[in-house]
Design a protein around this motif. Structure first.
Motif, PDB file in Angstrom:
ATOM      1  N   UNK A 173      80.417 -38.308 -34.095  1.00 22.49           N
ATOM      2  CA  UNK A 173      80.161 -38.099 -35.523  1.00 22.49           C
ATOM      3  C   UNK A 173      78.724 -38.459 -35.873  1.00 22.49           C
ATOM      4  N   UNK A 174      78.333 -38.124 -37.076  1.00 20.83           N
ATOM      5  CA  UNK A 174      76.976 -38.379 -37.542  1.00 20.83           C
ATOM      6  C   UNK A 174      76.637 -39.867 -37.611  1.00 20.83           C
ATOM      7  N   UNK A 175      77.640 -40.740 -37.600  1.00 20.18           N
ATOM      8  CA  UNK A 175      77.382 -42.175 -37.657  1.00 20.18           C
ATOM      9  C   UNK A 175      77.037 -42.749 -36.288  1.00 20.18           C
ATOM     10  N   UNK A 176      77.156 -41.968 -35.232  1.00 24.60           N
ATOM     11  CA  UNK A 176      76.835 -42.432 -33.887  1.00 24.60           C
ATOM     12  C   UNK A 176      75.326 -42.359 -33.666  1.00 24.60           C
ATOM     13  N   UNK A 177      74.644 -43.494 -33.845  1.00 24.41           N
ATOM     14  CA  UNK A 177      73.193 -43.464 -33.735  1.00 24.41           C
ATOM     15  C   UNK A 177      72.671 -44.028 -32.411  1.00 24.41           C
ATOM     16  N   UNK A 178      73.494 -44.576 -31.575  1.00 27.31           N
ATOM     17  CA  UNK A 178      73.099 -45.105 -30.266  1.00 27.31           C
ATOM     18  C   UNK A 178      73.862 -44.342 -29.188  1.00 27.31           C
ATOM     19  N   UNK A 179      73.480 -43.113 -28.980  1.00 26.85           N
ATOM     20  CA  UNK A 179      74.199 -42.247 -28.048  1.00 26.85           C
ATOM     21  C   UNK A 179      73.398 -42.134 -26.757  1.00 26.85           C
ATOM     22  N   UNK A 180      74.063 -42.401 -25.633  1.00 24.28           N
ATOM     23  CA  UNK A 180      73.414 -42.222 -24.339  1.00 24.28           C
ATOM     24  C   UNK A 180      73.545 -40.764 -23.913  1.00 24.28           C
ATOM     25  N   UNK A 181      72.715 -40.361 -22.966  1.00 28.07           N
ATOM     26  CA  UNK A 181      72.790 -39.000 -22.464  1.00 28.07           C
ATOM     27  C   UNK A 181      74.144 -38.742 -21.806  1.00 28.07           C
ATOM     28  N   UNK A 182      74.683 -39.740 -21.115  1.00 34.81           N
ATOM     29  CA  UNK A 182      75.994 -39.541 -20.480  1.00 34.81           C
ATOM     30  C   UNK A 182      77.086 -39.328 -21.530  1.00 34.81           C
ATOM     31  N   UNK A 183      77.020 -40.032 -22.667  1.00 37.83           N
ATOM     32  CA  UNK A 183      77.993 -39.819 -23.752  1.00 37.83           C
ATOM     33  C   UNK A 183      77.843 -38.420 -24.330  1.00 37.83           C
ATOM     34  N   UNK A 184      76.605 -38.015 -24.530  1.00 37.51           N
ATOM     35  CA  UNK A 184      76.299 -36.684 -25.036  1.00 37.51           C
ATOM     36  C   UNK A 184      76.894 -35.621 -24.106  1.00 37.51           C
ATOM     37  N   UNK A 185      76.636 -35.740 -22.801  1.00 40.66           N
ATOM     38  CA  UNK A 185      77.147 -34.795 -21.802  1.00 40.66           C
ATOM     39  C   UNK A 185      78.678 -34.807 -21.773  1.00 40.66           C
ATOM     40  N   UNK A 186      79.259 -35.991 -21.753  1.00 37.97           N
ATOM     41  CA  UNK A 186      80.711 -36.100 -21.717  1.00 37.97           C
ATOM     42  C   UNK A 186      81.352 -35.458 -22.943  1.00 37.97           C
ATOM     43  N   UNK A 187      80.816 -35.727 -24.125  1.00 32.46           N
ATOM     44  CA  UNK A 187      81.401 -35.174 -25.351  1.00 32.46           C
ATOM     45  C   UNK A 187      81.309 -33.656 -25.390  1.00 32.46           C
ATOM     46  N   UNK A 188      80.265 -33.092 -24.775  1.00 33.33           N
ATOM     47  CA  UNK A 188      80.180 -31.637 -24.708  1.00 33.33           C
ATOM     48  C   UNK A 188      81.214 -31.086 -23.731  1.00 33.33           C
TER      49      UNK A 188
END
Length: 191
Positions: free
Chosen positions: A2-17
């Protein structure tokens, strides 16, 4: 995500996609920009490293595999500027997402990763044979999801058609042509 997630790692980004855990494409594209990526113009390639499907794989095994292979993400032309962690854990192993401005850059780094990964997998990972699945080069959020899925398909196809681990370590998914064995290295001098 969500838009409140301001500390996102690249691995989290990749996983969520990969699991399509997001609702707002523009938000995900803005996160991509924070990593120096233009999601719609840059190209992406997933490479997955998986233990055999009939093997019981513990979290520690997957985590060890990921730790051994983490440095390989630096081969991605745009990945070198992205802070770790960049790899994700998946069902039977781990996966990395490489990024570049051109398809040619990804094709080149894919070969380098393949050459660097095989010694790691044959010498440092003693708890089982690991297959390498190479996805297709894609662009966009759907493309990232697709390249990950294709890397997993490549591993599964390789497992079905190359049962002997010494026959093939690395499988590349190709549209309309199934799979292609691109590295036969494990027991090169075998009779």
């Amino acid at each position: 995500m969500s838009n409140s997630d301001n500390k996102i790692t690249f691995s989290s980004f990749y996983n969520n996609i990969t699991i399509h855990f997001y609702e707002d494409d523009q938000f995900m594209e803005s996160i991509g920009r924070s990593f120096g990526l233009n999601i719609n113009k840059d190209y992406f390639l997933a490479i997955s490293f998986m233990y055999p499907s009939d093997m019981v794989v513990s979290y520690n095994m997957k985590n060890n595999l990921m730790q051994q292979l983490t440095d390989l993400t630096a081969y991605g032309p745009l990945n070198a500027a992205i802070p770790q962690p960049q790899m994700i854990l998946c069902d039977k192993g781990t996966s990395m997402l490489l990024a570049a401005h051109t398809k040619e850059e990804l094709s080149s780094c894919q070969k380098q990763i393949q050459q660097a990964a095989i010694p790691i997998l044959t010498k440092k990972i003693s708890d089982g044979f690991v297959r390498i699945g190479i996805g297709t080069i894609e662009s966009g959020l759907n493309g990232i999801e697709k390249t990950f899925q294709n890397s997993v398909i490549a591993v599964n196809v390789g497992e079905k058609f190359k049962k002997d681990p010494s026959d093939c370590c690395c499988i590349k998914y190709q549209y309309g042509r199934g799979h292609k064995c691109i590295k036969t290295d494990k027991n090169k001098n075998r009779p």
